[in-house]
Scaffold this active site. Structure first.
Site, PDB file in Angstrom:
ATOM      1  N   CYS A  74       1.213 -42.300  67.286  1.00  0.00           N
ATOM      2  CA  CYS A  74       1.107 -41.535  66.024  1.00  0.00           C
ATOM      3  C   CYS A  74       1.232 -42.478  64.835  1.00  0.00           C
ATOM      4  CB  CYS A  74       2.224 -40.497  65.892  1.00  0.00           C
ATOM      5  SG  CYS A  74       2.254 -39.234  67.149  1.00  0.00           S
ATOM      6  N   CYS A 106       7.826 -38.219  65.516  1.00  0.00           N
ATOM      7  CA  CYS A 106       6.759 -37.312  65.035  1.00  0.00           C
ATOM      8  C   CYS A 106       6.702 -36.096  65.960  1.00  0.00           C
ATOM      9  CB  CYS A 106       5.405 -38.020  65.079  1.00  0.00           C
ATOM     10  SG  CYS A 106       5.430 -39.658  64.352  1.00  0.00           S
ATOM     11  N   HIS A 110       5.409 -32.272  65.735  1.00  0.00           N
ATOM     12  CA  HIS A 110       3.989 -32.214  66.116  1.00  0.00           C
ATOM     13  C   HIS A 110       3.854 -32.448  67.610  1.00  0.00           C
ATOM     14  CE1 HIS A 110       2.941 -32.546  61.834  1.00  0.00           C
ATOM     15  NE2 HIS A 110       3.894 -33.458  61.778  1.00  0.00           N
ATOM     16  N   GLY A 112       1.559 -32.243  71.189  1.00  0.00           N
ATOM     17  CA  GLY A 112       0.151 -32.383  71.542  1.00  0.00           C
ATOM     18  C   GLY A 112      -0.432 -31.197  72.279  1.00  0.00           C
ATOM     19  N   HIS A 113       0.338 -30.644  73.198  1.00  0.00           N
ATOM     20  CA  HIS A 113      -0.248 -29.677  74.131  1.00  0.00           C
ATOM     21  C   HIS A 113       0.381 -28.303  74.053  1.00  0.00           C
ATOM     22  CE1 HIS A 113      -2.198 -33.195  75.696  1.00  0.00           C
ATOM     23  NE2 HIS A 113      -1.018 -33.770  75.839  1.00  0.00           N
ATOM     24  N   ASN A 196      25.312 -31.840  65.872  1.00  0.00           N
ATOM     25  CA  ASN A 196      25.859 -31.211  64.667  1.00  0.00           C
ATOM     26  C   ASN A 196      26.415 -32.228  63.692  1.00  0.00           C
ATOM     27  OD1 ASN A 196      25.477 -28.526  64.609  1.00  0.00           O
ATOM     28  ND2 ASN A 196      27.328 -28.024  65.715  1.00  0.00           N
ATOM     29  N   GLU A 410      32.773 -27.612  51.741  1.00  0.00           N
ATOM     30  CA  GLU A 410      34.096 -27.379  51.171  1.00  0.00           C
ATOM     31  C   GLU A 410      34.375 -28.343  50.014  1.00  0.00           C
ATOM     32  OE1 GLU A 410      36.908 -26.473  54.314  1.00  0.00           O
ATOM     33  OE2 GLU A 410      38.028 -28.232  53.647  1.00  0.00           O
ATOM     34  N   ARG A 434      40.361 -22.706  56.234  1.00  0.00           N
ATOM     35  CA  ARG A 434      39.105 -21.949  56.372  1.00  0.00           C
ATOM     36  C   ARG A 434      39.316 -20.541  56.925  1.00  0.00           C
ATOM     37  NH1 ARG A 434      35.341 -26.914  58.581  1.00  0.00           N
ATOM     38  NH2 ARG A 434      35.291 -27.929  56.560  1.00  0.00           N
TER      39      ARG A 434
HETATM   40  C1  SIN Z   1      33.614 -29.969  58.161  1.00  0.00           C
HETATM   41  O1  SIN Z   1      33.403 -28.987  58.861  1.00  0.00           O
HETATM   42  O2  SIN Z   1      34.593 -30.684  58.318  1.00  0.00           O
HETATM   43  C2  SIN Z   1      32.676 -30.279  57.065  1.00  0.00           C
HETATM   44  C3  SIN Z   1      32.149 -29.034  56.499  1.00  0.00           C
HETATM   45  C4  SIN Z   1      32.280 -28.985  55.023  1.00  0.00           C
HETATM   46  O3  SIN Z   1      31.899 -29.933  54.370  1.00  0.00           O
HETATM   47  O4  SIN Z   1      32.745 -27.991  54.491  1.00  0.00           O
END
Ligand code: SIN
Length: 603
Positions: A74, A106, A110, A112-113, A196, A410, A434
């Site tokens: 590509c 890529c 994207h 191919g098939h 993540n 946060e 939290r």
């Molecule tokens: C974290 O979960 O430690 C980062 C998330 C955030 O920035 O609030």
């Protein structure tokens, strides 16, 4: 002569297909929609005569699971990602070729098939991003590890260490192990690395660092230990928290030794001192860390295999882990025999069914996680006899932008934002933990709230500019204009802001006891982002000891099995503090790497 020329041209044109005939069976050609019609990208390339099968496949039907050869092809024709980014979208617009994901394949978008899909839209909803041969959003399904218990691998390989997962914990373990001389491979089931960790926004908690000292912040590992224990309702394993806190400065130094500097120190929820370490300017920590760790891994020739799912851990009759059964996108099922296996496969916030089964109240909630966060690492560990702890301790993050999966870090509150409800009133200490902040938002009318900031706040944190870019922010030149834009009573909002400014002036929040306020309001325009809680982090997982060994039902180490990051449990108790995830992933990723190398007898 003319006839001869025509025959020659015909030969030249069909030469590619003659080569296919040697290397691709007619059925394979048909199966791949090549040469039939322009159903997908591959067919269209062939039909237009731009390229043929060989161009992409390097003469082989099978490609490697990371699709390196296809991606090289590509780039040979279209240029690398940065140059495509420049040519495809002018600066300032949403540009999928230039994103926080850094340089990715890529083929992540994207294909191919099969129908192509803009990978970004797994989390975003960029309607304007058109992709040729577009299909529906892929469904990322989990699997049952038990189904693979008797599966027969097609071939087998040997490594000192296999690391399952290419988030921060996996990279930290891999870099550590490779530096110690181990033969390492990292498996990543998704088409891009980073997990993540790549999405982590705010910062990395660490205590008594050079960056805190430079900012005149007095802190200590003892403070970090206590805040973490308290934040998790004293349910965390103190031995693990001790490691997290007391090794956190070393983690910052280790990162610095690779030129990864988390020099901006912000305030995070539940922390008695600002210790949320972020890159200068307040850009997102996760992509900064992962893009740098990708760079280091490349420099050190660490093999990271994408599209490679660990489906089963091999265990011998002595209950020792001896390897990993892998399902590669192209190579099928194969075995990697390894002296040590490190689980770094993340959590399960994107597994809505599992989340709902453990916490019915979270049914239907959005998640801030990437679609691969399905919890298979925990299933692998459990199948190998591990103790899973705290599985129902699931964190909802208070500020996910309403109607999206976009986490509003946060750090926005850390640099000064306040939260108001639909009446324009504050209702909580914005920098509480939290769990408490989320519960407070869910108790408001509409179960949402507004983060209120001004131009000064925007200047303190580069990520906020990104929220404007994503269209998540409403603004007004005055409080009254903003109040109108978000439909809250203007006089209430004005009184709330005035009262808060008074608290900032005397450094005492009489209403909710907020400790770190950082700014008063009144600098330029006012802005608001509507937020609601979303499933963000799973505190539970495979229980580990201080050497990152995964523990069995009798809390004895399972031989040869290590764990780090969100796949493990024990560090965060009932609630993780913001910034403790990226801190944990590096600290315990390194420990897992060191322990696994020692176990493998690498000299
Ligand atoms: C974290 O979960 O430690 C980062 C998330 C955030 O920035 O609030």
């Amino acid at each position: 002569m003319k006839k001869l020329f025509t025959v020659f041209i015909m030969f030249a044109l069909t030469a590619g297909f003659c080569v296919y005939a040697q290397q691709f069976s007619p059925q394979e050609v048909k199966d791949h929609s090549i040469g039939e019609k322009a159903k997908y990208l591959a067919g269209s390339h062939v039909e237009k005569g731009n390229s043929d099968c060989i161009t992409c496949h390097d003469g082989k039907v099978k490609v490697d699971d990371s699709e390196t050869s296809i991606n090289t092809a590509c780039m040979n024709c279209h240029g690398d990602l940065p140059s495509v980014a420049e040519s495809v979208a002018p600066k300032g617009e949403i540009n999928p070729h230039k994103s926080h994901l850094g340089t990715i394949n890529c083929t992540a978008c994207h294909t191919g098939h099969t129908p192509s899909f803009v990978y970004c839209n797994n989390c975003h909803s960029f309607a304007e991003l058109n992709i040729p041969f577009a299909g529906k959003k892929p469904q990322y399904k989990t699997f049952d590890v038990k189904d693979y218990a008797k599966a027969k691998p097609l071939f087998s390989e040997k490594y000192d260490l296999v690391i399952i997962g290419s988030g921060g914990a996996g990279y930290a373990a891999a870099i550590t192990a490779k530096e110690a001389g181990a033969k390492v491979v990292v498996l990543e089931k998704m088409p891009i690395p980073g997990g993540n960790s790549q999405l982590s926004a705010g910062g990395t908690n660490a205590a008594w660092t050079k960056f805190q000292k430079l900012a005149n912040i007095t802190d200590s590992p003892e403070n970090m230990f206590y805040d973490t224990m308290k934040g998790g309702s004293f349910k965390s394993d103190p031995k693990l928290v001790n490691i997290l806190a007391f090794k956190s400065n070393d983690t910052i130094e280790w990162l610095s030794s690779y030129g990864i500097n988390l020099s901006q120190v912000n305030a995070g929820g539940g922390a008695s001192q600002p210790r949320f370490h972020a890159p200068a300017g307040g850009i997102a920590v996760g992509s900064y860390l992962i893009n740098n760790m990708k760079r280091i891994a490349e420099e050190k020739n660490i093999e990271v295999r994408l599209n490679s799912k660990a489906v089963h851990l091999l265990i011998n009759k002595n209950r020792e882990v001896t390897g990993v059964l892998v399902e590669g996108k192209h190579s099928g099922l194969y075995l990697i025999q390894a002296k040590s296996v490190v689980l770094a496969a993340g959590g399960f916030s994107a597994n809505a069914a599992l989340v709902e089964s453990l916490r019915p109240a979270f049914k239907g909630m959005t998640t801030s996680n990437q679609p691969g966060a399905l919890g298979e690492g925990m299933a692998l560990a459990a199948d190998a006899g591990a103790t899973l702890i705290d599985m129902n301790e699931i964190q909802i993050h208070p500020s996910v932008a309403v109607g999206s999966q976009i986490l509003i870090t946060e750090a926005v509150r850390g640099v000064g934002a306040i939260l108001v409800n639909h009446e324009g009133n504050r209702f909580v200490d914005e920098l509480t933990t939290r769990d408490k902040a989320s519960a407070a938002i869910l108790a408001q009318k509409g179960k949402t709230a507004y983060l209120i900031i001004d131009d000064d706040t925007v200047e303190r944190l580069a990520q906020i500019k990104g929220y404007f870019h994503l269209g998540l922010v409403k603004s007004g030149n005055t409080i009254a204009e903003l109040a109108k834009a978000i439909n809250v009573p203007a006089d209430n909002l004005a009184k709330t802001i005035e009262r808060y400014n008074g608290f900032v002036a005397k450094n005492k929040d009489d209403d909710f006891g907020r400790k770190i306020m950082r700014q008063n309001f009144g600098h330029g325009s006012y802005h608001a982002i509507e937020v609601a809680p979303g499933v963000h982090y799973t505190m539970g997982g495979a229980y580990i000891n201080t050497d990152a060994q995964v523990l069995d039902k009798d809390l004895k180490p399972i031989k040869n099995l290590y764990g780090a990051g969100e796949v493990t449990g024990g560090v965060h108790g009932t609630n993780r503090l913001g910034g403790n995830s990226t801190s944990e992933m590096i600290t315990f990723g390194r420990i897992a790497g060191e322990s696994a190398v020692k176990n493998a007898g690498v000299k």
